[in-house]
Write an enzyme that holds these catalytic residues in place. Sequence first.
Site, mmCIF file in Angstrom:
data_model
loop_
_atom_site.group_PDB
_atom_site.id
_atom_site.type_symbol
_atom_site.label_atom_id
_atom_site.label_comp_id
_atom_site.label_asym_id
_atom_site.label_seq_id
_atom_site.Cartn_x
_atom_site.Cartn_y
_atom_site.Cartn_z
ATOM 1 N N GLU A 34 8.939 -2.942 -10.923
ATOM 2 C CA GLU A 34 9.747 -2.944 -9.618
ATOM 3 C C GLU A 34 10.068 -4.185 -8.945
ATOM 4 O O GLU A 34 9.958 -5.248 -7.955
ATOM 5 C CB GLU A 34 7.896 -3.313 -8.794
ATOM 6 N N LYS A 70 2.559 7.264 0.462
ATOM 7 C CA LYS A 70 3.572 7.047 -0.286
ATOM 8 C C LYS A 70 3.958 9.004 0.671
ATOM 9 O O LYS A 70 3.590 9.471 0.024
ATOM 10 C CB LYS A 70 3.425 7.342 -1.750
#
EC number: 4.2.1.11
Length: 432
Positions: free
Chosen positions: A209, A339
């Site tokens: 990330e 999400k």
Amino acid sequence: MIDSLDLVIDSIFAREVLDSRGNPTVEAEVLLEGGAKGRAIVPSGASTGAYEAHELRDGGTRYMGKGVLRVVEHIEDRIAPSLCGLSASDQVNVDQIMRELDGTENKENLGANAILAVSIATARSAANAFGMPLYRYLGNPMSSLLPVPLMNVINGGAHAANNLDFQEFMLVPHGAESFREALRMGAEVFHTLKKLLSDKGLSTAVGDEGGFAPDLENNNAAGDLLVQAIEKAGFRPGEEISLALDVASTEFFKNGLYHFGEGKFSSEKMVEELKKLVNLYPIISIEDGLSEDDWSGWELLTKELGNKVQLVGDDLFVTNTKRLRQGIDRSIANSILIKVNQIGTLTETLEAIDLSHRMGYTSIISHRSGETEDTTIADLAVATRAGQIKTGSLSRSERVAKYNQLLRIEDQLGAQAVYAGSVGLGPRGLSK
């Protein structure tokens, strides 16, 4: 005035593309009769909750079993014939038809990745047909709130090959006056942190990330480094920039105990460990502090820390209104991570956000560790007035793409734009 015929779905195509980890994922394109089109690419997670919608893969040896040619086939041979001729502006109907076509609760027949790609591409095609940005199409004229970013600058757990148990250590620049300023603050701390790591002879390689993935002694060492970096960059910890954690504790929960560091902890001991961290550092948000199935532990955690910090359910709620309702009924957590690929349609995603807001829970729009250049979640954060977004660090273009889209949106909104942190919105705990 747009002709309704211009909104009719003419054709749907799909292709296998790559995500940020070099693994296959699916991209869908929806073309309308009037010439407008929309495109969407689906992300993929590394630490996935057991209750997430099913991500379909090919298996076999090709791409080490991770190919998505079956997903492409399902989109073009099964989903497309069912949707062509329908209006792209009727998102609820489009998503419902795909869910019925799949016929399972977790979308395991067609694959949540197939359904989601078409769902988002449909919304994008309709927005383009109307000549509207996606955040305005999905939202309303009041959708002008720019989210506080939760910036993952130190990676651990399943997102990095190091010895940190917790998955994410994040910066929260809530003290900025605008999103642009928040991004600058985060970037300056990120680069300051890089120099601190380098000076200590620690790795400045980044994880999935975009955050650094150094081998540190323990989780406290990460907290110490972040506070030091914030101060060295010229900001006040806890006042201008606070910290957030993604513990991702399901990853180290085995046989009823939490295995991290050198110990094995009961739920009660785990809660005590988290309380110690909150007292030591300017932490205002903790995600997945306990396992997805440790409901009694979550009740205790919420009782002990729910009035002090934001307690976020990711694996716990998996963007699912049924699990969120269970949490609400049991007074568990006070925030939900959103999400889109955990649930598999745009409609269900919007329903989860709406439920959380109506019941007094905060919501955080989130990326996945396997991301793409798709910037839908940036628009979604503004459209829903979520007030928070979690989309990685200040490096790797698939992360920065979302930040850059939010900068564009802020510019488009002009004087209407409001940064959530500047009006006291965003994570709980800002006033502690």
